[in-house]
Design an enzyme around this catalytic site. Structure first.
Site, short mmCIF file in Angstrom:
data_model
loop_
_atom_site.label_atom_id
_atom_site.label_comp_id
_atom_site.label_asym_id
_atom_site.label_seq_id
_atom_site.Cartn_x
_atom_site.Cartn_y
_atom_site.Cartn_z
N HIS A 198 0.87 -1.17 0.00
CA HIS A 198 0.00 0.00 0.00
C HIS A 198 0.91 1.22 0.00
CE1 HIS A 198 -2.35 -3.12 2.13
NE2 HIS A 198 -3.43 -2.54 1.63
N ASP A 213 2.42 2.07 3.30
CA ASP A 213 3.36 1.09 3.83
C ASP A 213 4.78 1.53 3.53
OD1 ASP A 213 1.23 -0.64 4.49
OD2 ASP A 213 1.30 -1.57 2.51
#
Length: 441
Positions: free
Chosen positions: A107, A110
């Site tokens: 993501h 992340d």
């Protein structure tokens, strides 16, 4: 692939994980996964296209609703978010290359912490993806897919693309644009939409038709933008019935396939499926795989499992060889995954606190997948399973049955044939089929 270690080695004493065979007593070796072994016309590496997930492996601290995290991750120690992001990436590529996994996925946040504005977040994302490009070039590791986290921040408590507030929808659009830019920049092969909060808690305050229409429009806009930037990969939807929303619009594979066809998105979108999401929808994983395959939309899967005594998404590492063998019976007969791969959306347990546990978990999962693949391939190539399955529907291969299947009969024709027939009970032989599978375990 080249072993890649940054300025600091985060997993000292652990070298490259190699295949040593089932008799090996070395816990840091593969017993079944042999990347170069041919199974049918593909190597194991080609069948699976394994990817390490950035979120669970390098950001998950082991917290749960009843207590804080238990894992101490040394790459998260730096106070500066951009320094912390580079340290995390050093640890990630060291781990991935030592494990010999060819792909990773993430993501947007992340990779680096979200900033106070879209512009500041974009700047951070551009900097860390510059670093990721260097890491990919040095190691040979590739990006399987990217996505945007449109569910964690409080602004998305009522959804992102389906939010009743247009300003939130617009903000989500900006975030997806930046995540798509990052994915394209890094050569990502797919882009995923995980509708974590694209659903509702109560219909009393929800215009469901409007929200689903908005979701389709949002997905179409993202597709059009990415195509204009040269992206040629698949867009993937990951079905999930509930959690955190009471009802999510991507409930299961059949729901998503119907949605994609209704809104004319099926040419660009396919499915990424997960065991635990299937069980939450009261389906088996095999069922979800078969639905997607029958619609020509089976592209990618998550490697995990649930706890069958728990009613939530536990994301445990896959160890159920029997379940995986049944899954690969579907995947192999469908011609394999279409453009995606196998992503380890799985996390070590809260009481598995040593960094080496990450290796044990991934090794076990990869070995379980390898055993499931070998078992399914043997069933399909060495047993009478395909012939038995075909024979069960033999009445449609010729004569009136074939005419029915080809659409050459009307209801009156069917009734006339029915008046002349005397149907007999024919056993489904379920136990025999189950025994065949056990024979190759």
């Amino acid at each position: 692939m080249k072993l890649t270690i940054g300025a600091k080695e985060y997993f000292p004493g652990i070298g490259e994980i190699k295949y040593e065979g089932r008799e090996s007593q070395n816990p840091l070796s593969f017993k079944w996964y042999d990347a170069d072994r041919k199974v049918g016309d593909k190597t194991m590496a080609e069948h699976f296209r394994f990817a390490v997930s950035y979120w669970h492996s390098f950001g998950g601290l082991g917290g749960d609703p009843f207590g804080p995290g238990t894992r101490i991750l040394p790459w998260l120690a730096a106070a500066d978010p951009e320094k912390r992001a580079r340290d995390k990436m050093d640890a990630a590529f060291e781990f991935i290359t030592k494990l010999g996994i060819p792909f990773y996925c993430f993501h947007d946040y992340d990779l680096v912490d979200e900033a106070d504005s879209l512009a500041a977040s974009e700047k951070r994302l551009q900097a860390i993806t510059d670093y990721a490009l260097e890491k990919q070039k040095d190691s040979g590791v590739k990006l399987l897919w990217g996505t945007a986290n449109l569910f964690s921040h409080p602004r998305y408590m009522n959804g992102a693309a389906t939010n009743p507030d247009f300003t939130v929808v617009a903000y989500a659009g900006g975030q997806v644009k930046h995540a798509l830019d990052a994915t394209i920049k890094l050569g990502g092969e797919n882009y995923v939409f995980w509708g974590g909060r694209e659903g509702y808690m109560s219909l009393l305050n929800t215009n469901m038709k409007k929200e689903v229409d908005h979701l389709a429009r949002f997905l179409g806009m993202a597709r059009d933008y990415a195509r204009s930037q040269g992206f040629r990969g698949h867009f993937l939807i990951e079905p999930k019935p509930a959690e955190p929303s009471k009802h999510q619009y991507d409930f299961d594979a059949a729901t998503v396939c119907g949605f994609l066809n209704e809104y004319e998105l099926a040419n660009d979108f396919k499915l990424n499926l997960e065991v635990n999401h299937a069980t939450l929808a009261q389906h088996t994983f095999q069922h979800e795989l078969q639905v997607a395959a029958d619609h020509g939309m089976l592209a990618s899967i998550d490697a995990n499992r649930g706890d069958y005594q728990n009613g939530w998404d536990t994301d445990q590492f896959p160890t159920n060889v029997y379940e995986l063998a049944e899954a690969f019976l579907v995947i192999l007969q469908a011609g394999g995954l279409q453009g995606g791969g196998v992503n380890f959306d799985a996390k070590v347990r809260r009481n598995s606190t040593d960094l080496i546990d990450m290796f044990y978990a991934h090794i076990g999962g990869m070995d379980a997948f390898a055993r499931g693949l070998l078992m399914a391939h043997d069933v399909l190539t060495k047993s009478e399973y395909p012939d038995l399955l075909k024979a069960r529907y033999a009445s449609f291969d010729s004569g009136e049955g074939k005419k029915f299947e080809d659409g050459a009969l009307g209801l009156e024709d069917l009734a006339a044939i029915g008046h002349k027939s005397s149907p007999k009970m024919t056993s489904g032989r379920q136990e025999y089929f189950e025994n065949l599978l056990n024979q190759y375990l």
